[in-house]
Design an enzyme around this catalytic site. Structure first.
Site, mmCIF file in Angstrom:
data_model
loop_
_atom_site.group_PDB
_atom_site.id
_atom_site.type_symbol
_atom_site.label_atom_id
_atom_site.label_comp_id
_atom_site.label_asym_id
_atom_site.label_seq_id
_atom_site.Cartn_x
_atom_site.Cartn_y
_atom_site.Cartn_z
ATOM 1 N N GLU A 1 37.581 -3.252 -25.384
ATOM 2 C CA GLU A 1 38.996 -3.094 -25.013
ATOM 3 C C GLU A 1 39.935 -3.810 -25.964
ATOM 4 O O GLU A 1 41.058 -3.361 -26.206
ATOM 5 C CB GLU A 1 39.226 -3.610 -23.582
ATOM 6 N N GLY B 1 35.022 0.228 -19.540
ATOM 7 C CA GLY B 1 34.829 0.542 -18.128
ATOM 8 C C GLY B 1 33.431 1.052 -17.830
ATOM 9 O O GLY B 1 32.943 0.916 -16.704
ATOM 10 N N GLU C 1 31.507 -1.908 -17.350
ATOM 11 C CA GLU C 1 31.981 -2.526 -16.101
ATOM 12 C C GLU C 1 31.380 -1.819 -14.870
ATOM 13 O O GLU C 1 31.030 -2.469 -13.886
ATOM 14 C CB GLU C 1 33.517 -2.517 -16.068
ATOM 15 N N ALA D 1 37.178 3.672 -19.660
ATOM 16 C CA ALA D 1 38.306 4.341 -19.006
ATOM 17 C C ALA D 1 38.766 5.491 -19.892
ATOM 18 O O ALA D 1 38.488 5.503 -21.092
ATOM 19 C CB ALA D 1 39.436 3.343 -18.811
HETATM 20 N N1 3HC Z 1 38.930 7.932 -23.413
HETATM 21 C C1 3HC Z 1 39.349 9.142 -23.809
HETATM 22 N N2 3HC Z 1 38.852 9.801 -24.858
HETATM 23 C C2 3HC Z 1 37.876 9.206 -25.547
HETATM 24 C C3 3HC Z 1 37.374 7.941 -25.205
HETATM 25 C C4 3HC Z 1 37.940 7.291 -24.076
HETATM 26 N N3 3HC Z 1 37.502 6.103 -23.664
HETATM 27 N N4 3HC Z 1 36.402 7.606 -26.078
HETATM 28 C C5 3HC Z 1 36.301 8.626 -26.942
HETATM 29 N N5 3HC Z 1 37.177 9.601 -26.615
HETATM 30 C C6 3HC Z 1 37.346 10.899 -27.271
HETATM 31 C C7 3HC Z 1 37.775 10.769 -28.712
HETATM 32 O O1 3HC Z 1 39.168 10.676 -28.825
HETATM 33 C C8 3HC Z 1 37.249 12.056 -29.283
HETATM 34 O O2 3HC Z 1 38.156 13.067 -28.917
HETATM 35 P P1 3HC Z 1 38.442 14.304 -29.893
HETATM 36 O O3 3HC Z 1 37.128 15.000 -30.029
HETATM 37 O O4 3HC Z 1 39.492 15.073 -29.180
HETATM 38 O O5 3HC Z 1 38.899 13.692 -31.167
HETATM 39 C C9 3HC Z 1 35.952 12.282 -28.517
HETATM 40 O O6 3HC Z 1 36.072 11.497 -27.341
HETATM 41 C C10 3HC Z 1 34.703 11.857 -29.247
HETATM 42 O O7 3HC Z 1 34.893 10.521 -29.706
HETATM 43 P P2 3HC Z 1 34.420 10.055 -31.146
HETATM 44 O O8 3HC Z 1 34.890 11.019 -32.162
HETATM 45 O O9 3HC Z 1 34.818 8.637 -31.289
HETATM 46 O O10 3HC Z 1 32.849 10.212 -31.005
HETATM 47 P P3 3HC Z 1 31.706 9.277 -31.568
HETATM 48 O O11 3HC Z 1 30.445 9.914 -31.147
HETATM 49 O O12 3HC Z 1 31.935 8.980 -33.004
HETATM 50 O O13 3HC Z 1 31.862 7.878 -30.803
HETATM 51 C C11 3HC Z 1 32.179 6.421 -28.914
HETATM 52 C C12 3HC Z 1 31.680 7.795 -29.432
HETATM 53 C C13 3HC Z 1 31.307 5.315 -29.515
HETATM 54 C C14 3HC Z 1 32.062 6.419 -27.439
HETATM 55 C C15 3HC Z 1 33.629 6.226 -29.369
HETATM 56 O O14 3HC Z 1 34.378 7.360 -29.009
HETATM 57 C C16 3HC Z 1 34.321 5.028 -28.762
HETATM 58 O O15 3HC Z 1 34.142 3.928 -29.236
HETATM 59 N N6 3HC Z 1 35.152 5.263 -27.748
HETATM 60 C C17 3HC Z 1 36.033 4.275 -27.183
HETATM 61 C C18 3HC Z 1 35.335 3.267 -26.345
HETATM 62 C C19 3HC Z 1 36.340 2.334 -25.753
HETATM 63 O O16 3HC Z 1 37.220 1.810 -26.402
HETATM 64 N N7 3HC Z 1 36.182 2.091 -24.452
HETATM 65 C C20 3HC Z 1 37.073 1.232 -23.748
HETATM 66 C C21 3HC Z 1 38.151 2.060 -23.118
HETATM 67 S S1 3HC Z 1 39.359 1.079 -22.312
HETATM 68 C C22 3HC Z 1 38.629 0.666 -20.844
HETATM 69 O O17 3HC Z 1 37.517 1.022 -20.576
HETATM 70 C C23 3HC Z 1 39.485 -0.172 -19.940
HETATM 71 C C24 3HC Z 1 38.725 -0.688 -18.779
HETATM 72 O O18 3HC Z 1 38.322 -1.998 -19.057
HETATM 73 C C25 3HC Z 1 39.585 -0.694 -17.554
#
Ligand code: 3HC
Ligand code: NAI
Length: 725
Positions: free
Chosen positions: A143, A120, A123, A81
């Site tokens: 998450e 997500g 998912e 998400a």
């Molecule tokens: N939403 C919004 N922005 C995100 C994001 C997300 N899910 N994931 C990463 N970003 C952004 C980061 O903030 C960063 O932004 P910036 O350049 O402005 O600082 C940019 O994307 C690049 O991210 P990273 O610097 O972390 O890049 P990496 O290549 O090192 O890592 C990644 C990539 C492994 C995908 C890492 O970003 C990550 O782990 N992201 C989060 C994944 C996550 O937690 N997903 C679950 C989200 S909650 C969800 O899905 C709820 C659902 O169940 C309903």
């Protein structure tokens, strides 16, 4: 001052976040390829969700398309998400509905995964009828690290597909697994040899068409039943590790729901649990920490500046810190030349490094070949400073004595090559004064590692008045190479972390002298989420260190400062903490966890008598309020003076260096949650008892007066995407 919080507005970005991205639709023969494009990680923004709904409808209606393949553009499939949207009210179409729509399709939909499918993103893949990954792909439901649970069917579909045990392993830990493990668990139907996801998806689509493989919907699968005890055991184990963080436990509960109800009821329950956590302070704190992590290295002063070459480093002093720094550098592929005063000290340093490296090999963090390379090639030991003539960077870690440090830097100035970065690991001393003894102050910087330096994550990059931007960039680069969390700090007594620590420790001492016990204070902080209370930490670090500092500072102490003697009296008895088996706690037979030392209470009673203090019994809440007010007030001063560039830098310093619970987001985030007005009014009330110690930070007063928060300051810096509005 450089970077003062009051000037943060210079960096203000006016752009507001728009929901971005699109999903394209392309017919390749009889296969529809839908490509999710939302750089950089294809987060499922509102626009993407809307497009997915539209593309699925298009696919259903497209008679030429027999199968659909969903892929991600760029380096990942979908990272989940869009976390930035969580601050706003949820907008339709909601992700669970989008995914239900994919699953309800009457023709096969395949997820072709490369890079990562997280949250997500996984998912969405679980809503597809088949999943294929390319080599190196990873899948996970992280998450929990954001203080939430999967909220689009992850807790209901994953156990049905991969079993309860696998779901209990993956969801509460948030740890992703590789493609092969995912295939073994039944999460991926295949791991493709194709180089890219589109090719992998097309090949899989062909086999589905040719074989007429029937649709498989996760929601319709039935996981093998498990004993309810499995959930009870998992909950107990997870709660113990989570230490106050709610989401890991709720993850287990949500998976348990899958074992108890229909899919539809389970989805409704998951949504309810998800929404409750999404509106919690713990989620806000963890989302803040997520974005703060990524903002730390984004500094206007080094934007676009290349770091200097960094292949070999020198370390001066092979004691506690020097040996740890050398270990960390060696384990991450750098060459190290370590300088000590004599061969005996060199031998000790080498033995410590060997023990550290050996420990890493045992834990599987390093291979035996890497260990061999370190001792055959990468590590050199010497007593001659001339051996440093070719290194790219030197970290000095000799005794904490300004004269010794100055002598070392004079020598470094004489022997190091032009352009070498000269760094000090001092904890408190003035980096400007150290830089001033060299002819190249622009090359001098503080690199403050924490003990044990090969393990602790935090690195304060201390920028002195004349430090050149590419030297700052090199400090951050070293942090990256050594896998540290680097935080920019300015020069002052104790930089960010130790300066704030000194203040809240002083507040704790006052709480104790005024009537509470050190054990009560420790208990309150343990309950708050710190791994140890301040007095247990003092025992671990050694009480003699603080004693020496107090003696050193005695001549310059302000007479208005309340001075407490109990710690000195303890040291006079030879109680230095764990190393002497006695301090605030007693450590029987070398035990690492002690029991309260009752004699400390007698010493405190004596001090109260001498100072005619009527012991007041503070409640747990009162102890916490005072402790946190001291921390937040000093932190605000640190930001106000530009020692920390933004509140988020303080938060990450306390989290990575001082055990502040991440799920509370650091002291500034915590203060925002409590309300700055309340913190300020507490400080003013305490000031009536001790006006010297409790001087409110101007920044705190300014924020309260203008109705702003620390998060607003972060947003004004333009570098914390979570805080952007
Ligand atoms: N939403 C919004 N922005 C995100 C994001 C997300 N899910 N994931 C990463 N970003 C952004 C980061 O903030 C960063 O932004 P910036 O350049 O402005 O600082 C940019 O994307 C690049 O991210 P990273 O610097 O972390 O890049 P990496 O290549 O090192 O890592 C990644 C990539 C492994 C995908 C890492 O970003 C990550 O782990 N992201 C989060 C994944 C996550 O937690 N997903 C679950 C989200 S909650 C969800 O899905 C709820 C659902 O169940 C309903
Ligand atoms: P230590 O006493 O364990 O080690 C210092 C080492 O430096 C000794 O081995 C000594 O022989 C060597 N040394 C002294 N003068 C030297 C010289 N002129 N040339 C070469 N070697 C010399 O001290 P520790 O704890 O490692 O501290 C070192 C520095 O790191 C200090 O500035 C300290 O403030 C800082 N620091 C310490 C932390 C800790 O937890 N111990 C944490 C962060 C920083």
């Amino acid at each position: 001052r450089r970077g003062s919080a009051l000037c943060l507005r210079e960096f203000r970005v006016s752009s507001s976040i728009k929901s971005s991205g699109q999903v394209s639709y392309e017919l390749r023969g009889d296969v529809a390829v839908m490509t999710v494009s939302n750089a950089p990680v294809n987060a499922l923004s509102l626009a993407i969700r809307q497009d997915l709904v539209a593309r699925i409808k298009q696919f259903e209606e497209d008679e030429a398309a027999k199968v659909a393949v969903i892929v991600g553009e760029g380096k990942v499939f979908i990272a989940g998400a869009d976390i930035r949207e969580f601050k706003r009210p949820a907008t339709e179409p909601h992700l669970p509905d989008v995914i239900d729509g994919i699953e309800a399709c009457t023709k096969p939909v395949i997820a072709a995964i490369h890079g990562v499918a997280l949250g997500g993103g996984l998912e969405v893949a679980l809503g597809c009828h088949f999943r294929v990954g390319v080599k190196g792909a990873k899948v996970g439901l992280p998450e929990v690290h954001l203080g939430i649970i999967p909220g689009a069917g992850g807790t209901q579909r994953l156990p049905r597909l991969a079993g309860y045990e696998k779901a209990l392993e993956m969801i509460p830990s948030g740890a992703p697994i590789g493609a092969d493990a995912a295939k073994a668990a039944g999460i991926l139907d295949d791991v493709s040899d194709e180089a890219d996801a589109v090719a992998a998806g097309l090949a899989f689509a062909r086999s589905v068409i040719d074989n007429g493989t029937p649709l498989r919907r996760c929601s319709e699968l039935v996981a093998p039943a498990v004993d309810a005890q499995v959930f009870a055991d998992a909950k107990a184990a997870v709660a113990k590790r989570a230490r106050g963080q709610k989401s890991p436990v709720v993850c287990v509960e949500a998976i348990e729901v899958a074992s108890q109800t229909s899919f539809a009821d389970g989805m409704a329950k998951e949504r309810e649990m998800f929404m409750e956590l999404k509106n919690s302070a713990q989620h806000r704190a963890l989302a803040h920490a997520f974005f703060a992590d990524r903002a730390l290295g984004k500094l206007p002063e080094i934007e676009g500046i290349a770091p200097r070459t960094l292949k070999s480093i020198g370390v001066i002093g092979g004691g506690t810190m020097g040996a740890g720094i050398a270990t960390g550098a060696l384990m991450n592929g750098l060459s190290v030349t370590l300088i000590e005063r004599d061969d005996e000290a060199l031998g000790r340093a080498k033995a410590t490094i060997a023990k550290n490296v050996g420990g890493a090999v045992k834990k599987g963090k390093l291979s035996a070949e890497q260990e061999q390379r370190i001792f055959d090639k990468a590590l050199s030991l010497s007593t001659d400073y001339a051996s440093l003539s070719e290194v790219d960077l030197v970290v000095e870690a000799v005794f904490e004595d300004i004269d010794v440090k100055k002598q070392v830097f004079e020598k470094l100035d004489a022997v190091c090559k032009e352009g070498a970065v000269l760094a000090t690991n001092t904890s408190y001393l003035d980096v400007n004064a150290i830089a001033a003894v060299t002819k190249r102050p622009q090359d001098v910087i503080g690199l403050h590692f924490f003990s044990p330096a090969h393990i602790m994550k935090l690195l304060e990059v201390v920028v002195a008045d004349k430090t050149a931007p590419d030297v700052i960039a090199t400090g951050f680069q070293l942090g990256k190479i050594m896998r540290k969390i680097a935080v920019r700090a300015g020069v002052c007594d104790g930089f960010i972390g130790n300066r704030i620590l000194a203040t809240y420790r002083a507040a704790a001492d006052a709480i104790v002298v005024d009537g509470s016990t050190p054990f009560e204070v420790d208990d309150v902080m343990l309950e708050f989420g710190f791994p140890m209370g301040p007095y247990a930490v003092a025992d671990l670090a050694g009480l003699d260190i603080g004693w020496a500092t107090r003696k050193r500072k005695a001549p310059t102490r302000d007479p208005r400062e309340r001075y407490f003697t109990f710690a000195d009296r303890m040291c006079e008895q030879g109680w230095f903490g764990q190393k002497t088996s006695k301090g605030y706690y007693v450590y029987e037979d070398g035990a690492r966890k002690g029991t309260p030392n009752p004699a400390v209470l007698d010493i405190l009673t004596e001090e109260r008598k001498e100072k005619q203090i009527n012991a007041q019994n503070l409640s747990k809440e009162q102890i916490l309020d005072r402790y946190m007010a001291a921390m937040v007030n000093e932190a605000a001063k640190v930001v106000e003076e530009g020692i920390a560039l933004r509140p988020l830098d303080v938060d990450m310093t306390l989290i990575y260096g001082y055990g502040f619970p991440r799920w509370r987001g650091g002291p500034m985030q915590y203060a925002d949650e409590i309300g700055l007005e309340k913190i300020l009014s507490n400080i003013k009330a305490y000031a009536e008892e001790d006006g010297y110690f409790w001087q409110p930070a101007k920044l705190l007063e300014e924020l309260v007066a203008s109705g702003r928060s620390f998060a607003d300051l972060n947003a004004e810096s333009g570098n914390n995407s979570a805080a952007k509005k």
